[in-house]
Write an enzyme that holds these catalytic residues in place. Structure first.
Site, short mmCIF file in Angstrom:
data_model
loop_
_atom_site.label_atom_id
_atom_site.label_comp_id
_atom_site.label_asym_id
_atom_site.label_seq_id
_atom_site.Cartn_x
_atom_site.Cartn_y
_atom_site.Cartn_z
N ARG A 16 3.29 1.99 4.29
CA ARG A 16 4.20 1.80 5.42
C ARG A 16 3.75 0.55 6.17
NH1 ARG A 16 2.87 7.38 5.41
NH2 ARG A 16 4.67 8.72 4.96
N LYS A 56 1.12 9.37 8.31
CA LYS A 56 1.77 10.22 9.28
C LYS A 56 1.07 11.56 9.38
CE LYS A 56 6.48 8.35 9.13
NZ LYS A 56 7.91 8.66 8.88
N HIS A 85 9.94 -2.11 4.67
CA HIS A 85 10.09 -0.84 3.95
C HIS A 85 10.71 -1.06 2.58
CE1 HIS A 85 8.98 3.11 5.29
NE2 HIS A 85 10.03 3.66 4.72
N ARG A 126 8.16 -1.04 -0.05
CA ARG A 126 7.67 0.33 -0.28
C ARG A 126 8.64 1.05 -1.23
NH1 ARG A 126 4.68 4.76 1.87
NH2 ARG A 126 5.94 6.55 2.50
N HIS A 175 4.04 11.36 1.09
CA HIS A 175 5.11 12.28 1.49
C HIS A 175 4.58 13.71 1.48
CE1 HIS A 175 8.51 9.34 0.08
NE2 HIS A 175 8.03 9.04 1.26
N TYR A 178 14.13 8.83 -4.89
CA TYR A 178 13.90 7.67 -5.75
C TYR A 178 14.32 7.92 -7.18
CZ TYR A 178 11.34 5.76 -1.82
OH TYR A 178 11.00 5.29 -0.58
#
Length: 308
Positions: free
Chosen positions: A159, A183, A254, A257, A280, A289
């Site tokens: 990120r 995160k 992004h 990414r 994730h 994806y």
């Protein structure tokens, strides 16, 4: 009903205190990033400001009041994604008030979030990436810094916040890995490959000392002022190099990414491995994806099969 879309005006000290206590609580509970907390603060402050104009406050609302606010948002043509974020924010806020015994019922209990269209993330072809990586002038210290940042971003799928906030202690060039705090304060180790590691070594040797004026600093990629680079600055740098490379697609940090994940899947990587590399928490987030990879597969079939 007037919905303010500019910077939130001052609300009562009591409202500010209620919001601040909630943000402290969810920061401790979920370890949200500063950007997420800022978004929550803005959503709640705008809502509190609107309530104040209606003669109400955050702790004295019901479903009809929330629906009126949603109608005001709709009149201002705010998109469904921002409304979904607002609802997620205030749901959490009122759940917290219930747990703390401040409220007896949740005013959002019967309000559904808008259904969002499943949008595919924008990506780049492998040739686009090669052209973008080759765009910076590596004879210039800033150009070499930018080339290295792009290489690391694409090699690791970071990120943008993770990239610009990298410190020297997070990089291990002996093992070619980067330790990232993502995160929710979740740590992950990401292999970076020999190419990105080689660019880092070159950058550390030839450009970073110059950018820092040989002063001690833990930041891996300092700005031209020898300070921590902002996300916005790097976004502008990517847009600049995309123009130099002749890439007409809309780009953001992004995008690389997304390209990282898409290209891995195109070359046969396991979805769960990609999930771990991206950080994730839910596999369903990564599965989007596979739609890109499947779309590409169909396009290749049409283009190259004799009966496509």
């Amino acid at each position: 009903m007037v919905l303010t879309l500019t910077e939130p005006k001052t609300i009562s000290a009591n409202e500010e205190s209620i919001i601040a206590l909630y943000l402290d609580a969810i920061w401790m509970e979920k370890g949200l990033s500063k950007n997420s907390l800022d978004s929550y603060r803005t959503d709640l402050t705008l809502f509190a400001q609107w309530l104040m104009e209606q003669g109400k406050d955050l702790l004295h609302v019901d479903a009809s009041v929330v629906l009126s606010y949603l109608a005001a948002r709709h009149d201002k043509k705010l998109n469904s994604r921002s409304t979904a974020r607002f609802l997620s924010c205030v749901r959490g806020f009122y759940r917290h008030q219930l747990r703390e015994g401040v409220l007896q019922e949740n005013p959002l209990a019967l309000i559904e979030s808008p259904k969002l269209p499943r949008s595919l993330p924008k990506s780049l072809t492998e040739l686009d990436v090669e052209n973008l990586l080759a765009a910076p002038d590596i004879d210039d210290p800033l150009g070499l810094r930018d080339r290295t940042m792009l290489e690391v971003l694409y090699a690791c799928g970071l990120r943008v916040t993770e990239l610009v906030s990298l410190t020297m202690s997070q990089i291990n060039l002996r093992q070619n890995v980067i330790r990232v705090m993502g995160k929710g304060s979740k740590e992950r180790l990401i292999p970076m490959g020999e190419e990105a590691a080689a660019w880092l070594e070159k950058y550390f040797r030839e450009a970073r000392p110059f950018l820092l004026n040989n002063l001690p600093n833990e930041v891996v990629f300092p700005s031209s002022r020898a300070q921590l680079m902002t996300r916005q600055t790097f976004w502008h740098r990517i847009k600049h190099w995309a123009q130099v490379a002749g890439i007409e697609k809309s780009l953001s940090p992004h995008t690389l990414r997304h390209a990282f994940a898409t290209h891995l899947l195109n070359h046969g990587a396991d979805l769960r491995v990609v999930q771990l590399l991206l950080g994730h928490s839910d596999l369903s987030t990564t599965q989007i994806y596979t739609h890109i990879a499947r779309t590409r597969m169909k396009a290749q079939h049409v283009a190259h099969h004799p009966r496509g």
